[in-house]
Design a protein around this motif. Structure first.
Motif, mmCIF file in Angstrom:
data_model
loop_
_atom_site.group_PDB
_atom_site.id
_atom_site.type_symbol
_atom_site.label_atom_id
_atom_site.label_comp_id
_atom_site.label_asym_id
_atom_site.label_seq_id
_atom_site.Cartn_x
_atom_site.Cartn_y
_atom_site.Cartn_z
ATOM 1 N N TYR A 1 22.501 -163.352 51.346
ATOM 2 C CA TYR A 1 22.879 -162.588 50.198
ATOM 3 C C TYR A 1 23.274 -161.033 50.676
ATOM 4 C CZ TYR A 1 21.674 -166.034 46.718
ATOM 5 O OH TYR A 1 21.740 -167.257 45.811
ATOM 6 N N PRO A 2 24.082 -160.200 49.995
ATOM 7 C CA PRO A 2 24.759 -160.672 48.995
ATOM 8 C C PRO A 2 26.191 -161.751 49.114
ATOM 9 C CG PRO A 2 25.575 -158.517 49.442
ATOM 10 C CD PRO A 2 24.414 -158.944 50.409
ATOM 11 N N SER B 1 24.086 -166.587 39.670
ATOM 12 C CA SER B 1 23.074 -165.516 40.036
ATOM 13 C C SER B 1 21.764 -166.429 40.375
ATOM 14 C CB SER B 1 22.666 -164.801 38.602
ATOM 15 O OG SER B 1 23.741 -164.104 38.497
ATOM 16 N N HIS B 2 21.019 -165.706 41.393
ATOM 17 C CA HIS B 2 20.016 -166.467 41.971
ATOM 18 C C HIS B 2 18.797 -165.240 41.982
ATOM 19 C CE1 HIS B 2 18.350 -168.499 45.599
ATOM 20 N NE2 HIS B 2 17.347 -168.497 44.639
ATOM 21 N N GLY C 1 26.089 -164.577 49.620
ATOM 22 C CA GLY C 1 26.185 -165.816 49.123
ATOM 23 C C GLY C 1 26.457 -167.019 49.990
ATOM 24 N N TYR D 1 20.409 -161.733 42.833
ATOM 25 C CA TYR D 1 21.669 -161.876 43.827
ATOM 26 C C TYR D 1 23.009 -162.965 43.323
ATOM 27 C CZ TYR D 1 19.388 -159.539 47.962
ATOM 28 O OH TYR D 1 18.864 -158.626 48.851
ATOM 29 N N PRO D 2 24.009 -162.659 43.485
ATOM 30 C CA PRO D 2 24.645 -161.906 44.604
ATOM 31 C C PRO D 2 24.847 -160.536 43.875
ATOM 32 C CG PRO D 2 26.452 -162.933 43.685
ATOM 33 C CD PRO D 2 24.947 -163.466 43.063
ATOM 34 N N SER E 1 22.544 -156.890 54.091
ATOM 35 C CA SER E 1 22.197 -158.357 54.200
ATOM 36 C C SER E 1 20.791 -158.662 53.839
ATOM 37 C CB SER E 1 23.055 -159.029 55.285
ATOM 38 O OG SER E 1 24.309 -159.157 55.333
#
Lengths: 102, 102
Positions: A68-69, B6-7, A71, B68-69, A6
């Protein structure tokens, strides 16, 4: 880097130049970042990475962070008690729904 | 916030105070951040969020970013061509393995 671990991203509202001026920073997110890091061990979360970020663009619901991951986005994280509640949930493998942004 | 989207987090080496001093910043990551954002539309990646971060703690392999994620870490992202290669891969739903940190 820790693939699969994480990663908590804490909005500190940095501009591209690094100047911290936005909402989350004014609400003390940089102080909360330090507090959050200091509490990881007590919550058995030593393997969680923590980073500050520039504006996460949820200013009206900040101070904000995202995990993340998974979210999971959190808002209204304004006090040490708020941080504690989120870390307590993470320790249990749960989501602190009262802070969750959806 | 965009759940499930997505980030891209781009290391800009900010200290907690916001001062950008670390390796990735010295290598021009803040400029690359602007370039990356400018290229999203051309790659069909308009729904991708981009944020700067404080030090991601992979300095020796920076300039660094993480997506991420998916949890894909990239290093050695030093030029516009490097950014292009990563966005090209994302556009294809692939990973730019030549930059991947494992």
């Amino acid at each position: 880097m820790e693939n699969g671990k994480s990663h908590i991203l804490v909005c500190c509202s940095f501009r591209t130049t690094g100047v911290p001026q936005g909402f989350c920073h004014k609400k003390g997110s940089a102080d909360l970042l330090g507090y959050l890091e200091s509490q990881l061990t007590d919550h058995g979360l030593d393997d969680v990475q923590v980073s500050s970020t520039g504006c996460l663009k949820v200013c009206e619901r900040g101070p904000a962070m995202v995990v993340y991951p998974e979210g999971i986005w959190y808002g209204g994280v304004a006090t040490e008690e708020d941080v504690d509640a989120i870390l307590d949930a993470m320790e249990r493998g749960e989501i602190a729904e009262e802070y969750r942004l959806t």
